[in-house]
Design a protein around this motif. Structure first.
Motif, PDB file in Angstrom:
ATOM      1  N   THR A 193      28.788  89.010  23.231  1.00  0.00           N
ATOM      2  CA  THR A 193      29.996  89.526  22.576  1.00  0.00           C
ATOM      3  C   THR A 193      31.268  89.194  23.375  1.00  0.00           C
ATOM      4  OG1 THR A 193      29.644  91.667  23.648  1.00  0.00           O
ATOM      5  CG2 THR A 193      28.834  91.450  21.391  1.00  0.00           C
ATOM      6  N   ASN A 194      31.104  88.520  24.500  1.00  0.00           N
ATOM      7  CA  ASN A 194      32.277  88.183  25.310  1.00  0.00           C
ATOM      8  C   ASN A 194      33.133  87.130  24.581  1.00  0.00           C
ATOM      9  OD1 ASN A 194      34.017  87.749  27.581  1.00  0.00           O
ATOM     10  ND2 ASN A 194      32.354  88.513  28.862  1.00  0.00           N
ATOM     11  N   ASP A 195      34.416  87.160  24.835  1.00  0.00           N
ATOM     12  CA  ASP A 195      35.338  86.293  24.080  1.00  0.00           C
ATOM     13  C   ASP A 195      35.506  84.924  24.723  1.00  0.00           C
ATOM     14  OD1 ASP A 195      36.078  88.271  22.101  1.00  0.00           O
ATOM     15  OD2 ASP A 195      37.042  89.325  23.757  1.00  0.00           O
ATOM     16  N   VAL A 196      35.850  83.963  23.900  1.00  0.00           N
ATOM     17  CA  VAL A 196      36.088  82.594  24.378  1.00  0.00           C
ATOM     18  C   VAL A 196      37.190  82.623  25.440  1.00  0.00           C
ATOM     19  CG1 VAL A 196      36.938  80.307  23.719  1.00  0.00           C
ATOM     20  CG2 VAL A 196      35.348  81.530  22.207  1.00  0.00           C
ATOM     21  N   GLY A 197      36.918  81.954  26.540  1.00  0.00           N
ATOM     22  CA  GLY A 197      37.919  81.841  27.605  1.00  0.00           C
ATOM     23  C   GLY A 197      37.735  82.826  28.739  1.00  0.00           C
ATOM     24  N   SER A 198      36.914  83.899  28.519  1.00  0.00           N
ATOM     25  CA  SER A 198      36.754  84.921  29.565  1.00  0.00           C
ATOM     26  C   SER A 198      35.904  84.404  30.717  1.00  0.00           C
ATOM     27  CB  SER A 198      36.046  86.150  28.999  1.00  0.00           C
ATOM     28  OG  SER A 198      36.905  86.852  28.187  1.00  0.00           O
ATOM     29  N   PRO A 199      36.405  84.503  31.931  1.00  0.00           N
ATOM     30  CA  PRO A 199      35.561  84.107  33.068  1.00  0.00           C
ATOM     31  C   PRO A 199      34.545  85.198  33.389  1.00  0.00           C
ATOM     32  CG  PRO A 199      37.734  84.779  33.821  1.00  0.00           C
ATOM     33  CD  PRO A 199      37.746  84.918  32.320  1.00  0.00           C
ATOM     34  N   SER A 200      33.387  84.802  33.838  1.00  0.00           N
ATOM     35  CA  SER A 200      32.367  85.752  34.286  1.00  0.00           C
ATOM     36  C   SER A 200      31.525  85.022  35.322  1.00  0.00           C
ATOM     37  CB  SER A 200      31.490  86.213  33.113  1.00  0.00           C
ATOM     38  OG  SER A 200      30.584  85.189  32.764  1.00  0.00           O
ATOM     39  N   LYS A 201      30.539  85.718  35.884  1.00  0.00           N
ATOM     40  CA  LYS A 201      29.715  85.058  36.908  1.00  0.00           C
ATOM     41  C   LYS A 201      28.966  83.850  36.338  1.00  0.00           C
ATOM     42  CE  LYS A 201      28.909  88.328  40.517  1.00  0.00           C
ATOM     43  NZ  LYS A 201      28.022  89.331  41.076  1.00  0.00           N
ATOM     44  N   SER A 202      28.571  83.939  35.080  1.00  0.00           N
ATOM     45  CA  SER A 202      27.817  82.830  34.481  1.00  0.00           C
ATOM     46  C   SER A 202      28.748  81.811  33.815  1.00  0.00           C
ATOM     47  CB  SER A 202      26.822  83.365  33.445  1.00  0.00           C
ATOM     48  OG  SER A 202      27.508  84.119  32.466  1.00  0.00           O
ATOM     49  N   PRO A 260      32.186  80.633  35.054  1.00  0.00           N
ATOM     50  CA  PRO A 260      33.364  80.662  35.948  1.00  0.00           C
ATOM     51  C   PRO A 260      34.591  79.976  35.355  1.00  0.00           C
ATOM     52  CG  PRO A 260      31.611  79.235  36.799  1.00  0.00           C
ATOM     53  CD  PRO A 260      31.032  79.977  35.667  1.00  0.00           C
ATOM     54  N   PHE A 261      34.387  79.062  34.402  1.00  0.00           N
ATOM     55  CA  PHE A 261      35.543  78.389  33.778  1.00  0.00           C
ATOM     56  C   PHE A 261      35.857  78.976  32.397  1.00  0.00           C
ATOM     57  CE2 PHE A 261      33.364  75.330  36.550  1.00  0.00           C
ATOM     58  CZ  PHE A 261      34.354  75.201  37.523  1.00  0.00           C
ATOM     59  N   GLY A 262      35.245  80.111  32.103  1.00  0.00           N
ATOM     60  CA  GLY A 262      35.503  80.766  30.822  1.00  0.00           C
ATOM     61  C   GLY A 262      34.384  80.526  29.826  1.00  0.00           C
ATOM     62  N   VAL A 263      34.152  81.542  28.973  1.00  0.00           N
ATOM     63  CA  VAL A 263      33.124  81.432  27.916  1.00  0.00           C
ATOM     64  C   VAL A 263      33.571  80.369  26.915  1.00  0.00           C
ATOM     65  CG1 VAL A 263      32.092  82.673  25.965  1.00  0.00           C
ATOM     66  CG2 VAL A 263      32.424  83.860  28.140  1.00  0.00           C
ATOM     67  N   VAL A 264      32.643  79.533  26.459  1.00  0.00           N
ATOM     68  CA  VAL A 264      32.995  78.533  25.442  1.00  0.00           C
ATOM     69  C   VAL A 264      32.388  78.870  24.074  1.00  0.00           C
ATOM     70  CG1 VAL A 264      33.356  76.627  27.043  1.00  0.00           C
ATOM     71  CG2 VAL A 264      31.062  77.041  26.134  1.00  0.00           C
ATOM     72  N   ASP A 265      31.364  79.744  24.051  1.00  0.00           N
ATOM     73  CA  ASP A 265      30.717  80.081  22.772  1.00  0.00           C
ATOM     74  C   ASP A 265      31.534  81.132  22.022  1.00  0.00           C
ATOM     75  OD1 ASP A 265      28.674  78.674  24.018  1.00  0.00           O
ATOM     76  OD2 ASP A 265      27.646  80.491  24.651  1.00  0.00           O
ATOM     77  N   GLU A 266      31.531  81.006  20.701  1.00  0.00           N
ATOM     78  CA  GLU A 266      32.193  82.029  19.882  1.00  0.00           C
ATOM     79  C   GLU A 266      31.425  83.344  20.022  1.00  0.00           C
ATOM     80  OE1 GLU A 266      34.910  82.209  17.991  1.00  0.00           O
ATOM     81  OE2 GLU A 266      35.481  80.187  18.623  1.00  0.00           O
ATOM     82  N   PRO A 267      32.129  84.486  20.088  1.00  0.00           N
ATOM     83  CA  PRO A 267      31.400  85.757  20.234  1.00  0.00           C
ATOM     84  C   PRO A 267      30.670  86.149  18.960  1.00  0.00           C
ATOM     85  CG  PRO A 267      33.751  86.152  19.992  1.00  0.00           C
ATOM     86  CD  PRO A 267      33.587  84.668  20.087  1.00  0.00           C
ATOM     87  N   LEU A 268      29.571  86.828  19.156  1.00  0.00           N
ATOM     88  CA  LEU A 268      28.798  87.365  18.034  1.00  0.00           C
ATOM     89  C   LEU A 268      29.501  88.641  17.519  1.00  0.00           C
ATOM     90  CD1 LEU A 268      24.981  87.646  18.312  1.00  0.00           C
ATOM     91  CD2 LEU A 268      26.268  89.717  17.891  1.00  0.00           C
ATOM     92  N   ASN A 269      29.522  88.806  16.214  1.00  0.00           N
ATOM     93  CA  ASN A 269      30.160  89.993  15.614  1.00  0.00           C
ATOM     94  C   ASN A 269      29.061  90.923  15.100  1.00  0.00           C
ATOM     95  OD1 ASN A 269      31.387  91.871  13.914  1.00  0.00           O
ATOM     96  ND2 ASN A 269      32.917  90.418  13.171  1.00  0.00           N
TER      97      ASN A 269
END
Ligand code: SF4
Length: 277
Positions: free
Chosen positions: A132-141, A143-152
């Motif tokens: 559910t994390n949003d595109v662009g958010s950095p996290s440990k997995s 580091p350059f931001g989430v690229v997948d669209e979040p699940l709704n």
């Protein structure tokens, strides 16, 4: 019973400020309001920080494997229709690993109340992005931001056949308790997705993030699936409240009269044995 009567005496080890505390309180409040006695309650948890809930609510508890809460809960519900089954897990558990079980349980309209602690990360494993994390958010997995669209999850639930679909926020435990109570009193699959900040590994998704964006659902026809679906896709703001409720749909138990009959026979035998003792 009162909410405090559901305490087990075990002290939670969640991080101070974690949204799990408010969800815990809302669960106990809703159970007391619904009058669910502990010996009539099965609490099924998945893996994750939220999974520890079974240690803190007086009930029969089953701590399942990652993403496998639904098969266990379905089995309990079918085997013993006298039990209320409350399922409690995280977004990684239910919307990642367990998404297949999630969808199939909803299309079957299994009579379960499913609370998902949606904090957008895998908190127990220290902060990897969840589905559910949003595109662009950095996290440990990522580091350059989430690229997948979040699940709704709200849109998926409405489409898949859940008959009670709601979303709460751990910063509003009063409303959350009401939504959980609605789920407990509903006959069929009830999803209560909960925005729950992970204060340690949640990145930008903290209380302030949600407080600036959540809006209570008002003037909405909860029986209109198309309107609920549209509402679930609101941009910029985050609606909380009841999105959708459908009455009159048979639950999975009711679709299996042979199981109901077997249970009636079992109840007859149990009553007979009790009379004999
Ligand atoms: Fe809560 Fe996050 Fe701490 Fe887990 S790691 S207890 S989700 S704040």
């Amino acid at each position: 019973m009162k909410a405090l009567d559901y305490n087990t005496g075990q002290k939670p080890v969640w991080c101070p400020g974690c949204g799990n505390f408010a969800i815990w309180n809302s669960i106990k409040k809703a159970l007391a309001e619904a009058g669910v006695e502990p010996h009539r309650l099965a609490l099924v948890s998945g893996i994750g920080c939220s999974g520890k809930m079974i240690n803190h609510v007086r009930a029969y508890g089953f701590h399942g494997l990652h993403g496998r809460t639904m098969p266990v809960a379905t089995g309990i519900r079918l085997a013993n229709p006298d039990m209320k089954v409350l399922v409690n897990g995280g977004d990684g558990d239910g919307y990642g690993m367990g998404v297949g079980h999630f969808v199939h349980s909803m299309r079957r309209n299994v009579d379960l109340t499913y609370i998902v602690h949606n904090n957008k990360v895998y908190g127990l494993t220290t902060g990897q992005a969840s589905p559910t994390n949003d595109v662009g958010s950095p996290s440990k997995s990522t580091p350059f931001g989430v690229v997948d669209e979040p699940l709704n999850p709200i849109a998926i639930a409405i489409d898949a056949g859940a008959t009670y679909v709601a979303r709460g926020f751990s910063g509003d435990s009063e409303q959350l308790a009401e939504l959980i109570l609605g789920g407990l009193n509903h006959n069929g699959f009830a999803l209560i997705d909960v925005f729950q900040p992970c204060v340690t590994f949640g990145g930008k998704y903290q209380y302030e993030y949600y407080q600036e964006r959540v809006v209570k659902i008002e003037n909405h026809d909860v029986t209109d699936a198309d309107a609920a679906l549209k509402l679930s896709k609101t941009k910029d703001k985050l609606p909380i409240g009841l999105f959708y409720k459908a009455e009159g749909h048979p639950s999975y138990n009711e679709m299996h009269p042979e199981i109901e009959k077997a249970q009636v026979r079992k109840r007859d035998v149990t009553a007979l044995l009790e009379e004999l003792v």
